[in-house]
Motif scaffolding. Structure first.
Motif, PDB file in Angstrom:
ATOM      1  N   ALA A  31       0.797  -1.230   0.000  1.00  0.00           N
ATOM      2  CA  ALA A  31       0.000   0.000   0.000  1.00  0.00           C
ATOM      3  C   ALA A  31       0.827   1.276   0.000  1.00  0.00           C
ATOM      4  N   SER A  59      -3.002   7.660  -8.176  1.00  0.00           N
ATOM      5  CA  SER A  59      -3.962   6.715  -7.611  1.00  0.00           C
ATOM      6  C   SER A  59      -3.662   5.286  -8.022  1.00  0.00           C
ATOM      7  N   ARG A 122      -5.879   4.125   1.035  1.00  0.00           N
ATOM      8  CA  ARG A 122      -5.347   3.608  -0.235  1.00  0.00           C
ATOM      9  C   ARG A 122      -6.471   3.027  -1.086  1.00  0.00           C
TER      10      ARG A 122
END
Length: 455
Positions: A31, A59, A122
């Motif tokens: 992550a 992202s 995340r």
């Protein structure tokens, strides 16, 4: 520094501690953006004017070990081989931690809490980013004229799936709304269970769809699913106790208590920054891109009149090739898009390009969506040449007919003559005749799908 409060004294067995150590290390490696290649791209961004491409690439982070980042816009995706290496690192870290572990049960609760916070944000970033691409139907645009003139059997399974979504933009927008809603629910502890349930149902379907239709997002969707499963696992035992065993379930009341106000203020600032940057700004960039026509096709205007053209005459190197010729040299029809793309159908098909990972390219020449998954047509980018005519450059790497240079003669409103040479310097003389074709999709849009329609 944060202390913590909990409703009752925590208990962690030795086995639970070992399992937790492994997953803590593994999930943090998955992550957290620890890859130097990722940060090298981050530093190239103009942070005063970030684009949709920049925000989407942020992202889209996944750790890269064996796989490498491709040149240009695409920042890469990890593979299951990368996951295996991360698991091996986590196993080694678990063994070392187990030897020197002095952590109290309360410390494990704190680590578990902050792990969930990292995974929540995340996961929220991942689903919100894709949600906006669907809310403003960008990810799967409507079929192009070239698609509408391609036989069904010459489209890949993934392209058929994408086009099926593109013809229903309202449904695509609804799917985007669901993703964004789930992402926002992840930002608040009390609604995390609802969010993860939605995400597992939604992203699980995305994962299965990519497997069924040979899509390129299976690995990334599974990457997000693993985070949702960990978050769901925190509340699942209490839900099982309440609904299945029909017993009273103790609510999860663990939350950090900050010794000073700086920790609480910092938490609020980070959450506000996330909302402003990845919800408000990202949403504004996605909407602007939608208003500009999307990102899957060139943003420039075409050089010829849009439409379907029959190739009534084709002379190659002084010899006229018949329409029924089996040669890949002989054009049968040409489709001109409203952007500077021209697609050609010949008697010989192509192996479809199956590179169908979601990428938002900066450069028009790198945009592959329009020809990806199409095995019937050859795609070219049209440019003006020095003589005022057209130069056609192949968009597919495996297209053997790589380049043409033509002089353009407009014989009438519906007839164009192209005279020029190919990459082998062979002279070509082509007559194109525009045919006014009607398409069910476009005609139905004019009168409504439930109205009487005559083609």
């Amino acid at each position: 520094m944060a202390n913590s409060t909990i409703e009752k004294p925590p208990h962690w067995s030795s086995f639970e501690k070992i399992i937790f150590r492994f997953f803590l290390i593994y999930l943090l490696l998955q992550a957290l953006p620890l890859d130097w290649k990722y940060w090298a791209n981050i530093f190239k961004i103009d942070w005063f004017h970030p684009t949709l491409t920049d925000l989407f690439n942020i992202s889209r982070y996944t750790p890269q070990l064996l796989s490498s980042y491709m040149a240009g816009d695409y920042w890469g995706l990890n593979t299951f081989a990368d996951w295996s290496i991360l698991a091996l690192i986590a196993l080694i870290g678990t063994l070392a931690w187990s030897v020197f572990d002095r952590g109290t049960p309360r410390a494990y609760d704190r680590w578990y809490y902050f792990l969930r916070v990292i995974l929540r944000y995340r996961l929220a970033l991942g689903v919100i980013a894709y949600g906006y691409l669907k809310l403003f139907p960008l990810q799967s645009p409507p079929p192009t004229l070239s698609d509408l003139n391609t036989p069904y059997g010459d489209l890949s399974a993934w392209k058929i799936f994408s086009l099926s979504l593109g013809v229903a933009p309202s449904f695509e927008s609804f799917l985007g709304f669901v993703e964004i809603l789930a992402g926002l629910l992840l930002l608040y502890r009390k609604t995390v269970f609802i969010a993860t349930f939605i995400i597992l149902s939604f992203t699980g379907n995305v994962f299965l769809s990519n497997l069924a239709y040979e899509g390129g997002e299976a690995t990334y969707s599974l990457y997000l699913i693993q985070f949702a499963l960990v978050l769901l696992a925190y509340d699942a035992p209490r839900l099982y106790t309440l609904l299945t065993l029909e017993r009273a379930a103790v609510p999860a009341r663990f939350k950090p208590e900050y010794v000073t106000n700086y920790g609480s203020i910092g938490r609020m600032v980070l959450k506000l920054g996330f909302l402003l940057f990845f919800v408000v700004l990202y949403g504004q960039r996605a909407y602007t891109q939608y208003r500009m026509g999307g990102y899957q096709f060139s943003s420039r205007s075409g050089l010829l009149r849009e439409g379907f053209y029959d190739v009534s005459s084709f002379v190659y190197d002084g010899k006229e090739l018949p329409y029924v010729s089996k040669s890949s040299l002989r054009w049968r029809n040409v489709v001109v898009e409203k952007w500077p793309t021209l697609s050609i159908q010949t008697a010989v098909g192509l192996k479809p390009d199956t590179h169908n990972v979601e990428v938002i390219h900066r450069n028009d020449e790198a945009k592959a969506y329009e020809f990806a998954g199409n095995g019937a047509r050859r795609y070219y980018r049209c440019e003006k040449n020095d003589g005022g005519g057209l130069t056609l450059n192949a968009l597919q790497n495996h297209n053997e007919l790589t380049k043409f240079s033509f002089s353009t003669i407009f014989l009438s409103d519906s007839t164009i003559r192209l005279i020029g040479k190919d990459a082998a310097q062979k002279v070509i003389d082509i007559h194109l005749r525009k045919i006014d074709k009607k398409y069910l999709l476009k005609e139905a849009k004019k009168v409504g799908r439930r109205s009487q329609l005559i083609l």
